[in-house]
Structures are given as C-alpha cells and as structure tokens.
Design a protein around this motif. Structure first.
Motif, PDB file in Angstrom:
ATOM      1  N   THR A 102      83.858  58.970   8.746  1.00 24.32           N
ATOM      2  CA  THR A 102      84.296  57.597   8.555  1.00 24.32           C
ATOM      3  C   THR A 102      83.198  56.752   7.917  1.00 24.32           C
ATOM      4  OG1 THR A 102      85.811  57.754  10.428  1.00 24.32           O
ATOM      5  CG2 THR A 102      85.193  55.539   9.718  1.00 24.32           C
ATOM      6  N   LEU A 103      81.962  56.911   8.364  1.00 24.37           N
ATOM      7  CA  LEU A 103      80.861  56.130   7.785  1.00 24.37           C
ATOM      8  C   LEU A 103      80.763  56.326   6.281  1.00 24.37           C
ATOM      9  CD1 LEU A 103      77.946  56.563  10.348  1.00 24.37           C
ATOM     10  CD2 LEU A 103      79.120  54.436   9.749  1.00 24.37           C
ATOM     11  N   SER A 104      80.966  57.559   5.819  1.00 28.15           N
ATOM     12  CA  SER A 104      80.798  57.839   4.399  1.00 28.15           C
ATOM     13  C   SER A 104      81.788  57.069   3.526  1.00 28.15           C
ATOM     14  CB  SER A 104      80.911  59.338   4.133  1.00 28.15           C
ATOM     15  OG  SER A 104      82.238  59.793   4.296  1.00 28.15           O
ATOM     16  N   SER A 105      82.880  56.583   4.105  1.00 28.07           N
ATOM     17  CA  SER A 105      83.878  55.856   3.320  1.00 28.07           C
ATOM     18  C   SER A 105      83.530  54.384   3.115  1.00 28.07           C
ATOM     19  CB  SER A 105      85.261  55.987   3.962  1.00 28.07           C
ATOM     20  OG  SER A 105      85.290  55.343   5.212  1.00 28.07           O
ATOM     21  N   HIS A 106      82.510  53.885   3.807  1.00 23.38           N
ATOM     22  CA  HIS A 106      82.188  52.471   3.644  1.00 23.38           C
ATOM     23  C   HIS A 106      80.695  52.136   3.757  1.00 23.38           C
ATOM     24  CE1 HIS A 106      81.944  51.702   8.085  1.00 23.38           C
ATOM     25  NE2 HIS A 106      82.754  52.737   8.103  1.00 23.38           N
ATOM     26  N   VAL A 107      79.856  53.137   3.946  1.00 25.63           N
ATOM     27  CA  VAL A 107      78.404  52.946   4.016  1.00 25.63           C
ATOM     28  C   VAL A 107      77.778  53.901   2.992  1.00 25.63           C
ATOM     29  CG1 VAL A 107      76.353  53.082   5.480  1.00 25.63           C
ATOM     30  CG2 VAL A 107      78.529  52.342   6.465  1.00 25.63           C
ATOM     31  N   PRO A 108      77.115  53.382   1.953  1.00 25.33           N
ATOM     32  CA  PRO A 108      76.581  54.285   0.918  1.00 25.33           C
ATOM     33  C   PRO A 108      75.407  55.146   1.379  1.00 25.33           C
ATOM     34  CG  PRO A 108      76.157  51.984   0.350  1.00 25.33           C
ATOM     35  CD  PRO A 108      76.965  51.984   1.604  1.00 25.33           C
ATOM     36  N   ASP A 109      74.563  54.595   2.237  1.00 27.60           N
ATOM     37  CA  ASP A 109      73.421  55.357   2.742  1.00 27.60           C
ATOM     38  C   ASP A 109      72.944  54.744   4.048  1.00 27.60           C
ATOM     39  OD1 ASP A 109      71.396  53.206   2.196  1.00 27.60           O
ATOM     40  OD2 ASP A 109      71.819  53.717   0.122  1.00 27.60           O
ATOM     41  N   VAL A 110      72.175  55.523   4.796  1.00 26.47           N
ATOM     42  CA  VAL A 110      71.637  55.050   6.069  1.00 26.47           C
ATOM     43  C   VAL A 110      70.151  55.359   6.161  1.00 26.47           C
ATOM     44  CG1 VAL A 110      73.807  55.194   7.377  1.00 26.47           C
ATOM     45  CG2 VAL A 110      72.292  57.184   7.283  1.00 26.47           C
ATOM     46  N   HIS A 111      69.452  54.546   6.925  1.00 25.45           N
ATOM     47  CA  HIS A 111      68.088  54.851   7.354  1.00 25.45           C
ATOM     48  C   HIS A 111      68.265  55.630   8.651  1.00 25.45           C
ATOM     49  CE1 HIS A 111      66.075  51.288   5.081  1.00 25.45           C
ATOM     50  NE2 HIS A 111      67.065  51.814   4.390  1.00 25.45           N
ATOM     51  N   LEU A 112      67.604  56.795   8.758  1.00 26.70           N
ATOM     52  CA  LEU A 112      67.933  57.740   9.821  1.00 26.70           C
ATOM     53  C   LEU A 112      66.682  58.232  10.536  1.00 26.70           C
ATOM     54  CD1 LEU A 112      70.323  59.478  10.998  1.00 26.70           C
ATOM     55  CD2 LEU A 112      69.738  61.169   9.249  1.00 26.70           C
ATOM     56  N   TRP A 113      66.720  58.196  11.875  1.00 24.66           N
ATOM     57  CA  TRP A 113      65.644  58.703  12.730  1.00 24.66           C
ATOM     58  C   TRP A 113      66.229  59.636  13.775  1.00 24.66           C
ATOM     59  CZ3 TRP A 113      66.421  53.671  11.508  1.00 24.66           C
ATOM     60  CH2 TRP A 113      65.379  52.966  10.905  1.00 24.66           C
ATOM     61  N   LYS A 114      65.409  60.528  14.260  1.00 24.11           N
ATOM     62  CA  LYS A 114      65.701  61.260  15.493  1.00 24.11           C
ATOM     63  C   LYS A 114      64.930  60.494  16.561  1.00 24.11           C
ATOM     64  CE  LYS A 114      67.466  64.930  17.559  1.00 24.11           C
ATOM     65  NZ  LYS A 114      68.745  65.524  17.363  1.00 24.11           N
ATOM     66  N   ALA A 115      65.632  59.812  17.435  1.00 25.17           N
ATOM     67  CA  ALA A 115      65.011  58.925  18.421  1.00 25.17           C
ATOM     68  C   ALA A 115      64.213  59.735  19.439  1.00 25.17           C
ATOM     69  CB  ALA A 115      66.058  58.071  19.121  1.00 25.17           C
ATOM     70  N   VAL A 116      62.905  59.616  19.373  1.00 27.87           N
ATOM     71  CA  VAL A 116      62.016  60.328  20.287  1.00 27.87           C
ATOM     72  C   VAL A 116      62.299  59.875  21.720  1.00 27.87           C
ATOM     73  CG1 VAL A 116      59.605  60.736  20.901  1.00 27.87           C
ATOM     74  CG2 VAL A 116      60.264  60.523  18.494  1.00 27.87           C
ATOM     75  N   GLY A 117      62.443  60.837  22.610  1.00 26.68           N
ATOM     76  CA  GLY A 117      62.706  60.530  24.009  1.00 26.68           C
ATOM     77  C   GLY A 117      64.177  60.441  24.352  1.00 26.68           C
ATOM     78  N   HIS A 118      65.025  60.329  23.333  1.00 26.16           N
ATOM     79  CA  HIS A 118      66.469  60.238  23.578  1.00 26.16           C
ATOM     80  C   HIS A 118      67.215  61.433  23.008  1.00 26.16           C
ATOM     81  CE1 HIS A 118      66.158  56.153  25.081  1.00 26.16           C
ATOM     82  NE2 HIS A 118      65.429  55.851  24.033  1.00 26.16           N
ATOM     83  N   GLU A 119      66.603  62.145  22.079  1.00 32.55           N
ATOM     84  CA  GLU A 119      67.229  63.294  21.413  1.00 32.55           C
ATOM     85  C   GLU A 119      68.580  62.935  20.815  1.00 32.55           C
ATOM     86  OE1 GLU A 119      65.211  65.754  20.808  1.00 32.55           O
ATOM     87  OE2 GLU A 119      63.810  64.633  22.051  1.00 32.55           O
ATOM     88  N   ARG A 120      68.620  61.747  20.234  1.00 30.70           N
ATOM     89  CA  ARG A 120      69.814  61.282  19.540  1.00 30.70           C
ATOM     90  C   ARG A 120      69.402  60.802  18.160  1.00 30.70           C
ATOM     91  NH1 ARG A 120      73.421  57.957  23.980  1.00 30.70           N
ATOM     92  NH2 ARG A 120      73.567  59.665  25.470  1.00 30.70           N
ATOM     93  N   TRP A 121      70.329  60.856  17.227  1.00 27.28           N
ATOM     94  CA  TRP A 121      70.107  60.283  15.914  1.00 27.28           C
ATOM     95  C   TRP A 121      70.397  58.797  15.980  1.00 27.28           C
ATOM     96  CZ3 TRP A 121      67.917  63.095  12.223  1.00 27.28           C
ATOM     97  CH2 TRP A 121      68.025  64.480  12.278  1.00 27.28           C
ATOM     98  N   VAL A 122      69.569  58.010  15.298  1.00 28.61           N
ATOM     99  CA  VAL A 122      69.800  56.574  15.150  1.00 28.61           C
ATOM    100  C   VAL A 122      69.831  56.281  13.662  1.00 28.61           C
ATOM    101  CG1 VAL A 122      68.921  54.251  15.587  1.00 28.61           C
ATOM    102  CG2 VAL A 122      68.685  56.018  17.346  1.00 28.61           C
TER     103      VAL A 122
END
Length: 147
Positions: A102-122
C-alpha cells in the motif's frame, strides 16, 4: 513541540504490540506486523494553481528530514529506500506484503532504519494519494522486512 510529539508517537509504536486485524488506530492505520502513524496532514489542493501544493510538499519533506535527523542520532544514518520498483512489481501482479504494498502506491521513498533495541523497521515518508489530495507525513513501524 510538534517534533517531540512525533518522536513520542514513534516511540509508542516501537513498543506497542501489533494487531491481528487490519484497521484504524488512534494515530493512523495498522495491521498484522505494522503500524502507520499519520503524523501530519495538509489541506487538500482542489482550488490550488500549483503554488501552494509545491510549497506544502517542500515543507513536508523538510519536516521529514528534520525528524530523520533526530532519529539518525538514535539509530545512525537511514537508508533511503525507493518504493518505485515495489509499485512496479505490485502493478505486475506480485504479492507485496503490507505495509509495503500500500505504501508504494502513494509514498515515493522512505527514510529507513532498523530500530536498535526494538528489532523493528522504522520508516518516514511523505504521502500524497493524488495531486489534489493532502500530503501526509507518515511514520511506519513494522516487523515486515522491506521487499
């Protein structure tokens, strides 16, 4: 104050359990394995000659970049992840996992991290579904790897 509120929302989503169903949350939308926070939403552009739209887009990108600087101090430099190829793959019929499809249909790009301590992508991105519709500053927290 707004920056502090955005950071607090991201922190909340990094620690919040993921739902088992798709739906609305108190800050946006969510589904199995992800949360999407609508941090800010502009007015629409139905009566605009393009000037206000361009200025608003610049401001939303500036706000994303400012928030990105704050998160960089926590987790290091982000990757800039283009969603154009993800949209192309989805258009060609590939099943793209949410929230990326869904994001790809309305967001051209993202700034992306692997959140240290949470093991989740932000991820942070600026969304606009169509030229006349509002811009949104989005924060995505997910356990689903980018495709």
């Amino acid at each position: 104050m707004t920056m502090a509120r955005h950071l607090a929302t991201i922190d909340l989503l990094c620690s919040r359990d993921f739902p088992t169903e798709y739906g609305r949350s108190d800050v946006g939308t969510e589904g199995p394995g992800y949360h999407i926070a609508e941090l800010a939403t502009s007015d629409d552009f139905w009566e605009d000659d393009g000037t206000e739209r361009d200025e608003t887009e610049t401001q939303y990108e500036f706000d994303r970049d400012g928030l990105s600087e704050r998160l960089t101090s926590r987790w290091g430099s982000p990757g800039i992840f283009s969603l154009a190829s993800v949209l192309e793959r989805a258009t060609d019929g590939e099943d793209i996992p949410e929230p990326w499809g869904t994001l790809s249909s309305h967001v051209p790009d993202v700034h992306l991290w692997k959140a240290v301590g949470h093991e989740r992508w932000v991820a942070l991105g600026v969304s606009q579904w169509d030229r006349e519709l509002p811009f949104q500053l989005l924060a995505v927290v997910t356990e689903v790897d980018p495709p």
